[in-house]
Design a protein around this motif. Structure first.
Motif, PDB file in Angstrom:
ATOM      1  N   THR A  58       4.721   7.695  -0.044  1.00  0.00           N
ATOM      2  CA  THR A  58       5.319   8.255   1.155  1.00  0.00           C
ATOM      3  C   THR A  58       6.404   7.333   1.591  1.00  0.00           C
ATOM      4  N   ALA A  59       6.382   6.006   0.899  1.00  0.00           N
ATOM      5  CA  ALA A  59       7.453   5.297   1.210  1.00  0.00           C
ATOM      6  C   ALA A  59       8.686   5.455   1.076  1.00  0.00           C
ATOM      7  N   PHE A  60       9.535   5.496   2.156  1.00  0.00           N
ATOM      8  CA  PHE A  60      10.994   5.970   2.030  1.00  0.00           C
ATOM      9  C   PHE A  60      11.285   7.403   1.182  1.00  0.00           C
ATOM     10  N   ARG A  61      10.206   8.123   1.156  1.00  0.00           N
ATOM     11  CA  ARG A  61      10.390   9.588   0.419  1.00  0.00           C
ATOM     12  C   ARG A  61      11.425  10.451   1.107  1.00  0.00           C
ATOM     13  N   ALA A  62      11.313  10.230   2.490  1.00  0.00           N
ATOM     14  CA  ALA A  62      12.325  11.196   3.416  1.00  0.00           C
ATOM     15  C   ALA A  62      13.777  10.798   3.301  1.00  0.00           C
ATOM     16  N   GLN A  63      14.092   9.476   2.903  1.00  0.00           N
ATOM     17  CA  GLN A  63      15.291   8.942   2.944  1.00  0.00           C
ATOM     18  C   GLN A  63      15.756   9.135   1.215  1.00  0.00           C
TER      19      GLN A  63
ATOM     20  N   ILE B  10      10.277  -5.029   5.439  1.00  0.00           N
ATOM     21  CA  ILE B  10       9.509  -3.824   5.019  1.00  0.00           C
ATOM     22  C   ILE B  10       9.335  -3.616   3.403  1.00  0.00           C
ATOM     23  N   LEU B  11      10.585  -3.909   2.701  1.00  0.00           N
ATOM     24  CA  LEU B  11      10.580  -4.137   1.261  1.00  0.00           C
ATOM     25  C   LEU B  11       9.808  -5.297   0.573  1.00  0.00           C
ATOM     26  N   CYS B  12       9.913  -6.298   1.523  1.00  0.00           N
ATOM     27  CA  CYS B  12       9.002  -7.410   0.811  1.00  0.00           C
ATOM     28  C   CYS B  12       7.561  -7.086   0.852  1.00  0.00           C
ATOM     29  N   VAL B  13       7.185  -6.382   2.097  1.00  0.00           N
ATOM     30  CA  VAL B  13       5.940  -5.849   2.107  1.00  0.00           C
ATOM     31  C   VAL B  13       5.423  -4.903   0.771  1.00  0.00           C
ATOM     32  N   LEU B  14       6.101  -4.040   0.693  1.00  0.00           N
ATOM     33  CA  LEU B  14       5.881  -2.933  -0.232  1.00  0.00           C
ATOM     34  C   LEU B  14       6.141  -3.602  -1.584  1.00  0.00           C
ATOM     35  N   TYR B  15       6.869  -4.648  -1.990  1.00  0.00           N
ATOM     36  CA  TYR B  15       7.056  -5.267  -3.454  1.00  0.00           C
ATOM     37  C   TYR B  15       5.915  -6.580  -3.414  1.00  0.00           C
ATOM     38  N   ASP B  16       5.235  -6.791  -2.032  1.00  0.00           N
ATOM     39  CA  ASP B  16       4.435  -7.872  -2.084  1.00  0.00           C
ATOM     40  C   ASP B  16       5.080  -9.239  -2.711  1.00  0.00           C
ATOM     41  N   VAL B  17       6.201  -9.491  -2.175  1.00  0.00           N
ATOM     42  CA  VAL B  17       7.073 -10.520  -2.608  1.00  0.00           C
ATOM     43  C   VAL B  17       7.291 -11.487  -1.279  1.00  0.00           C
ATOM     44  N   PRO B  18       7.508 -12.858  -1.591  1.00  0.00           N
ATOM     45  CA  PRO B  18       7.726 -13.765  -0.348  1.00  0.00           C
ATOM     46  C   PRO B  18       8.965 -13.355   0.119  1.00  0.00           C
TER      47      PRO B  18
ATOM     48  N   ILE C 267       6.991  -4.390  11.331  1.00  0.00           N
ATOM     49  CA  ILE C 267       5.680  -3.630  10.944  1.00  0.00           C
ATOM     50  C   ILE C 267       5.598  -2.311  11.701  1.00  0.00           C
ATOM     51  N   ASP C 268       6.501  -2.406  13.173  1.00  0.00           N
ATOM     52  CA  ASP C 268       6.400  -1.341  14.121  1.00  0.00           C
ATOM     53  C   ASP C 268       7.079  -0.220  13.351  1.00  0.00           C
ATOM     54  N   ARG C 269       8.236  -0.514  12.651  1.00  0.00           N
ATOM     55  CA  ARG C 269       9.160   0.369  12.123  1.00  0.00           C
ATOM     56  C   ARG C 269       8.782   1.032  10.628  1.00  0.00           C
ATOM     57  N   MET C 270       7.637   0.377  10.331  1.00  0.00           N
ATOM     58  CA  MET C 270       7.220   0.917   8.979  1.00  0.00           C
ATOM     59  C   MET C 270       6.821   2.301   8.935  1.00  0.00           C
ATOM     60  N   THR C 271       6.196   2.891   9.811  1.00  0.00           N
ATOM     61  CA  THR C 271       5.634   4.325   9.858  1.00  0.00           C
ATOM     62  C   THR C 271       7.004   5.431   9.901  1.00  0.00           C
ATOM     63  N   ALA C 272       8.107   4.559  10.502  1.00  0.00           N
ATOM     64  CA  ALA C 272       9.086   5.603  10.340  1.00  0.00           C
ATOM     65  C   ALA C 272       9.738   5.897   8.705  1.00  0.00           C
TER      66      ALA C 272
ATOM     67  N   GLY D 205       7.622   5.872   6.174  1.00  0.00           N
ATOM     68  CA  GLY D 205       6.472   6.420   5.518  1.00  0.00           C
ATOM     69  C   GLY D 205       5.563   5.390   4.994  1.00  0.00           C
ATOM     70  N   VAL D 206       5.524   4.182   5.592  1.00  0.00           N
ATOM     71  CA  VAL D 206       4.962   2.967   5.058  1.00  0.00           C
ATOM     72  C   VAL D 206       3.583   2.803   6.225  1.00  0.00           C
ATOM     73  N   ILE D 207       2.300   2.683   5.671  1.00  0.00           N
ATOM     74  CA  ILE D 207       0.972   2.496   6.557  1.00  0.00           C
ATOM     75  C   ILE D 207       0.896   1.167   6.516  1.00  0.00           C
ATOM     76  N   PRO D 208       0.982   0.313   7.618  1.00  0.00           N
ATOM     77  CA  PRO D 208       0.763  -1.008   7.673  1.00  0.00           C
ATOM     78  C   PRO D 208      -0.558  -1.287   7.005  1.00  0.00           C
ATOM     79  N   LYS D 209      -1.709  -0.590   7.509  1.00  0.00           N
ATOM     80  CA  LYS D 209      -3.066  -0.640   6.919  1.00  0.00           C
ATOM     81  C   LYS D 209      -3.228  -0.913   5.493  1.00  0.00           C
ATOM     82  N   ALA D 210      -2.388  -0.176   4.925  1.00  0.00           N
ATOM     83  CA  ALA D 210      -2.488  -0.025   3.402  1.00  0.00           C
ATOM     84  C   ALA D 210      -1.695  -1.105   2.626  1.00  0.00           C
ATOM     85  N   HIS D 211      -1.167  -1.922   3.237  1.00  0.00           N
ATOM     86  CA  HIS D 211      -0.204  -2.817   2.693  1.00  0.00           C
ATOM     87  C   HIS D 211      -0.474  -4.551   3.181  1.00  0.00           C
ATOM     88  N   ILE D 212      -0.846  -4.568   4.295  1.00  0.00           N
ATOM     89  CA  ILE D 212      -1.065  -5.923   4.962  1.00  0.00           C
ATOM     90  C   ILE D 212      -2.670  -6.147   4.847  1.00  0.00           C
TER      91      ILE D 212
END
Length: 247
Positions: A59-64, A90-98, A113-118, A120-127
């Motif tokens: 779902t990450a950035f699927r709408a965009q 946000i992109l660093c979280v998805l790619y899991d890079v520093p 983190i507050d903007r992730m859901t906008a 389609g990124v679920i914080p609990k799934a990536h943090i």
């Protein structure tokens, strides 16, 4: 976020007013083909690969990323209504890079983190405990323990909340405002209160019992030992009565 110097004009997306992320540049990370270009509100470009994003989140950035585009077509960018610091995190979280460059402030991390859901990124799934973002967040546990615990509680990031709670022993519960308690939620607020109550109970268990008695000697008989026990109890009760955070 660390960004490079402005790009040399060579196509529609290249302009002296644009800069490119030094973490998400053309051909970076998992794929050599960056088929999506994001542009932040402060005119920074981020080159990513749609398959890379889909591999970590459906779902990450699927709408965009909804408009089909030809392979290698970089002439059209997708505008993201956030600044480059937030988008980079946000992109660093998805790619899991520093996060390259300066370490993001806690406010930037919280906002991202507050903007992730906008997007389609679920914080609990990536943090998660083994991720770069969790390690980065924990760097702020000493200076912002309450706000970090509240953030973790809000998104049910249990491992992060547990790790942060060790820094909350000196917290006065009076510092928890209505807004903080609402964002934290009842479950994690209760856990925090129980942590403090258990700490007080443990202190009582350690302090209340007086020193063990011993066989009377010429200088310390039963009468002297009783006096020591009475004095110990008096001091212990006084300490426990005034016991508070940080003690």
């Amino acid at each position: 976020m660390s960004i490079s110097s402005p790009l040399t004009p060579s196509s529609d997306i290249f302009s002296p007013n644009l800069s490119v992320s030094s973490t998400f540049y053309l051909g970076s990370h998992r794929s050599s083909d960056s088929d999506v270009v994001f542009r932040s509100m402060d005119s920074a470009l981020f080159h990513v690969n749609s398959n890379d994003l889909a591999s970590v989140s459906s779902t990450a950035f699927r709408a965009q990323i909804s408009k089909p585009r030809a392979r290698g077509d970089l002439d059209e960018v997708i505008d993201i209504p956030d600044n480059s610091d937030v988008l980079s995190i946000i992109l660093c979280v998805l790619y899991d890079v520093p996060c390259e460059g300066r370490s993001p402030s806690f406010n930037d991390l919280e906002k991202a983190i507050d903007r992730m859901t906008a997007y389609g990124v679920i914080p609990k799934a990536h943090i998660l405990p083994s991720t770069h973002i969790q390690a980065l967040l924990l760097l702020h546990a000493l200076e912002e323990p309450l706000m970090l615990y509240t953030l973790a509680a809000h998104y049910i990031l249990d491992d992060l909340a547990t790790s942060t709670s060790a820094h909350l022993l000196s917290l006065s519960l009076y510092d928890i405002t209505d807004d903080i308690s609402t964002r934290m939620g009842p479950i994690y607020l209760k856990r925090l209160m129980i942590l403090h109550m258990q700490r007080t109970r443990l202190l009582k268990r350690l302090l209340i019992p007086p020193p063990d008695s011993h066989q009377p000697t010429r200088t310390c008989g039963y009468a002297e030992q009783n006096k020591v026990s009475a004095s110990w109890t008096m001091v212990a009760v006084s300490l426990l009565w005034s016991a508070g955070p940080g003690m």
